[in-house]
Design a protein around this motif. Sequence first.
Motif: not given
Lengths: 245, 242
Positions: A10-11, A14-15, A17-18, A112, A128, A132, A206, A209-210
């Motif tokens: 998941e991390l 996220f990374t 996407d970032f 969220r 994002m 973020i 992170y 966000f989740r």
Amino acid sequence: MKGLFTYIGELAFFTKDFLRVLPRFYRYFNLIIEQIVTIGVASLPIVLITSFSSGSVTAHQAMFQGKDFIPEIYVGMSVIKAFMIELGPILTALVVGGRCGSSIAAEIGSMRITEQIDALETLAIDPMSYLIVPRVIAATIALPLLTVVSEVIACVGGGVYAVLAQNIKLMVYLDGLRFQFMVHELWGGLIKAVAFGVIIGFMGCYHGFRAKGGTEGVGKATTRGVVDIFILILLFDFIIAQIVF
Amino acid sequence: MIQIVNLKKTFGDKKVLRGVNLEIMDGATTVIIGPSGCGKTVLLKHIVGLIRPDEGKVMIDGVNISNLYGTSLFKVREHISVVFQGGALLDSLSVSNNITLGLRKHTKLREPELSKIVKEKLEMVKLGGTEKLMPSELSGGMKKRVAIARAIATNPKYILYDEPTTGLDPITANKIDKLICNLQQKLKITAIVVTHDLTSAYNIGDTIAMLREGEIIFEGTPKEIRNCEEQKVKEFVRGRDI
Ligand SMILES: Nc1ncnc2c1ncn2[C@@H]1O[C@H](COP(=O)(O)OP(=O)(O)O)[C@@H](O)[C@H]1O
Ligand SMILES: [Mg+2]
């Protein structure tokens, strides 16, 4: 173990996407400035207090440990070296991580669960890049700045203690600050500070966000965020020290 | 037209949607009703592509939104507005900045034009003069109305409401119902309302669809649902109505 892999997966998502939206960070330039100010204002008092007091404690220990056989000029040197190499970056990062990492996680987490992040998406604004990226960049810029402040204040704290409580001459203390000064130690410390800034901004965001499952979820996200931030700071402190020094 | 085709979604081992089929007619208000936790919000989020289905699809004017990503997804979303359950106003922005959020991103309108739109939309939801307030200064009902103003600011073709009357006192709830009807008549926006509030459903729905156990078990006019003899439908209608 399965949990750990899911977490890393998941991390990684996220990374990815970032990183995809990072190049267009300038779009919300004003939000970056806003966040730097927010982080700075929130952290400054606690950074000042921590640095001043640990600066004087370092001066005290330097004197106490080396009393009668180490020259007084080493007091100033001990304070500045300890802070440039290690204490400045790590103390600042832990204090700011606790203070701002948690509030970033809580803020994004409550956005969220109250569907503000969904609302952004439906307004066709990428959360994002809107939420973020500005926070991560702001933390990355704020940390080295706060670290420099911390180092200066620690030297002041050490000096006040040495001069007022231990009757060391001011000139001797100041000479100590310059003695054996190595600029790469300053840069090494600041590289750490940059990395810690990334960690604080990124992990705070992170976990926020989740977040899921109501108010309770925000609490969990905040706690997990701070724990991860602390672990990663300590880990990267070690890793960067191996590389730089 | 929006078509929901055989939509299935499972979270963990919880089957939330088990094959939802529904067509939403343009220009009308469709109410999707069902008990709390039956998956209404999940269904609504599928329609704007916030959640992706395990199986099935949602077609918006012939485009399968479940397959879209990035800019093409944003393009479709520009025609759909959502009023989330609590309003979902951004805490950090004033009422007027919340309303212009989408417009600033997608149009080149200047400040005077933007503030004219804000004023006009706020008057439509009967909240004139609240431009400068922050969300924390608004009551629950006001937040929902600002959210409605934000939703109509972009002149959408579709507007989705998630439990617009939940958590409001009956008088405020009634006002929101009236507002939804008025907007529908004035702006001719196709509306989808998900709710568990039957009174509200009767007030605003041209069509009512009932979602239970992950499927649409009834579809018809308010009158038809009242007279429906189907056990599960009756249960829900009577449970609230008598
Ligand atoms: N992201 C998610 N992850 C896991 N479970 C979810 C998620 N979203 C919704 N659910 C579950 O799906 C079910 C339906 O939720 P929801 O659509 O919010 O119900 P409601 O009809 O009250 O709006 C609930 O049991 C909820 O716990
Ligand atoms: Mg819901």
